[in-house]
Design an enzyme around this catalytic site. Structure first.
Site, mmCIF file in Angstrom:
data_model
loop_
_atom_site.group_PDB
_atom_site.id
_atom_site.type_symbol
_atom_site.label_atom_id
_atom_site.label_comp_id
_atom_site.label_asym_id
_atom_site.label_seq_id
_atom_site.Cartn_x
_atom_site.Cartn_y
_atom_site.Cartn_z
ATOM 1 N N LYS A 134 94.903 35.704 67.914
ATOM 2 C CA LYS A 134 95.824 36.837 67.998
ATOM 3 C C LYS A 134 97.040 36.554 67.110
ATOM 4 O O LYS A 134 97.351 35.376 66.853
ATOM 5 C CB LYS A 134 96.207 37.097 69.463
ATOM 6 C CG LYS A 134 96.811 35.892 70.194
ATOM 7 C CD LYS A 134 98.271 35.730 69.861
ATOM 8 C CE LYS A 134 98.790 34.378 70.167
ATOM 9 N NZ LYS A 134 99.978 34.059 69.355
ATOM 10 N N TYR A 221 102.177 38.328 73.961
ATOM 11 C CA TYR A 221 101.830 37.889 75.316
ATOM 12 C C TYR A 221 102.472 38.805 76.362
ATOM 13 O O TYR A 221 101.893 39.037 77.427
ATOM 14 C CB TYR A 221 102.291 36.451 75.543
ATOM 15 C CG TYR A 221 101.474 35.427 74.797
ATOM 16 C CD1 TYR A 221 100.227 35.026 75.266
ATOM 17 C CD2 TYR A 221 101.951 34.851 73.620
ATOM 18 C CE1 TYR A 221 99.482 34.080 74.586
ATOM 19 C CE2 TYR A 221 101.204 33.908 72.929
ATOM 20 C CZ TYR A 221 99.977 33.524 73.411
ATOM 21 O OH TYR A 221 99.231 32.587 72.729
#
Length: 370
Positions: A134, A221
């Site tokens: 990511k 996140y």
């Protein structure tokens, strides 16, 4: 993390309706019964690749068998350390010949963000499954192209969301349910640290390579845990860039950023990410109580508590659990669950794109989906 409805990540994993079944010819193994392992090649041998390589030495369902690097010295040092045969070591120029190597089943792309799209597509065209770190790409449009190429070449595409496999995250997903501490009305989350000793030429500080500053690197996140806890997709965002306090580092990307998401069920979230201050938490308030993690985003250990008491779970290796979990599906020739696929990475990038648009314009932005 599919958020169209609430789901239990381990017990109720919906299979993507449009997923293409994997061709048996792509698999160089028979089944999971500890007879075969998924053979993984790491693409990009930076700091995080070292963590992944060490985790692969502990894994049950997969192993490190190949390397792709642009640094000749690493071909030698990594090859020797991890006992990788020279026929399984590639550079960026000859990478496409990996299609002829039946000993490699999956390529894990651990390159700078701007290279994720290229090497995911090249790996897919070579007939290899892919895990990409990511953020999945520089923008949501690129994510869709990556998903389509993997589908067209009948390979699976996963995104490296290690926290999906952590017991603390499984616990907070359960606590968020209506019959537990929910429904959740408000979430406050943040992830940031003050960078020290970085080279001013570090790729994380270059917009063309990183796509942005702390938002795509660590702020993602917070987007993940908001969506994970609520089980919904945000509809609108309002965002603000923080002040530039160290222009010697932040001439191209943001130093810090805050944003507020609105969800269709009425919940709101407030998040922050920075390269200049330390924050690492999740706090969620529900009708029947609260829960929090602090630290919330580390490799491990995490710490948590709720209105029901202290959370106490065994220490795990998140990277090992992530790769074993992904390998288990591929070894069984089954489609990966939505929460770990490219579709999940695409959803995060839609939010990131909207956050930047809001911060740049000063307006509330609707998060539109195709």
């Amino acid at each position: 993390m599919e958020f169209d409805k609430r789901r239990d990540f381990l017990k109720k994993m919906a299979i993507l309706g449009s997923a293409t079944m994997i061709s048996p010819a792509l698999l160089s193994f028979e089944n999971l019964n500890n007879e075969k392992k998924l053979n993984i090649a790491l693409c990009g041998l930076g700091r995080y690749a070292k963590i992944l390589a060490d985790a692969l030495e502990l894994a049950n369902n997969c192993k490190l068998v190949g390397l792709i690097t642009g640094t000749p010295d690493k071909e030698v040092s990594w090859g020797k350390k991890y006992n990788i045969p020279s026929k399984n070591i590639y550079n960026y120029d000859n990478f496409d010949t990996i299609k002829n190597n039946k000993d490699i089943d999956l390529v894990y792309v651990v390159l700078p963000n701007s290279m994720h799209k290229e090497f995911t597509i090249r790996a897919a065209k070579a007939g290899k499954h892919v895990i990409v770190e990511k953020p999945m790409a520089l923008n949501a449009v690129d994510c869709l192209e990556m998903i389509e190429e993997c589908k067209k070449n009948k390979v699976q595409l996963a995104v490296g969301y290690r926290l999906h496999y952590d017991p603390y995250y499984k616990e907070i997903q359960g606590l968020a349910k209506k019959d537990n501490l929910g429904p959740i009305r408000y979430i406050d989350s943040g992830f940031g640290y003050r960078i020290k000793g970085w080279s001013k030429d570090a790729w994380h500080l270059k917009k063309a390579m990183a796509g942005g500053g702390p938002l795509p690197n660590i702020g993602i996140y917070c987007i993940q845990n908001n969506r994970y806890i609520l089980g919904e997709e945000p509809t609108h965002v309002t965002a603000q860039f923080g002040p530039i306090q160290r222009p010697e580092y932040f001439s191209e990307v943001e130093e810090s950023i805050t944003w507020q998401l609105e969800f269709p069920g009425g919940a709101i979230t407030n998040s922050a990410s920075s390269y200049s201050y330390n924050i690492n938490k999740i706090y969620a308030s529900g009708d029947k109580g609260f829960f929090e993690l602090d630290p919330a985003h580390n490799y491990a250990p995490l710490k948590g508590k709720s209105s029901k008491g202290i959370m106490d779970f065994p220490l795990i290796n998140q990277q090992k659990e992530q790769m074993d979990g992904i390998a288990e599906y591929i070894l069984r020739n089954e489609s990966l669950p939505n929460h770990i696929t490219g579709k999940e990475g695409y959803k995060d990038m839609l939010v990131i794109d909207a956050i930047y648009k809001s911060a740049e314009t000063g307006k509330k932005i609707e998060i539109k989906r195709s």
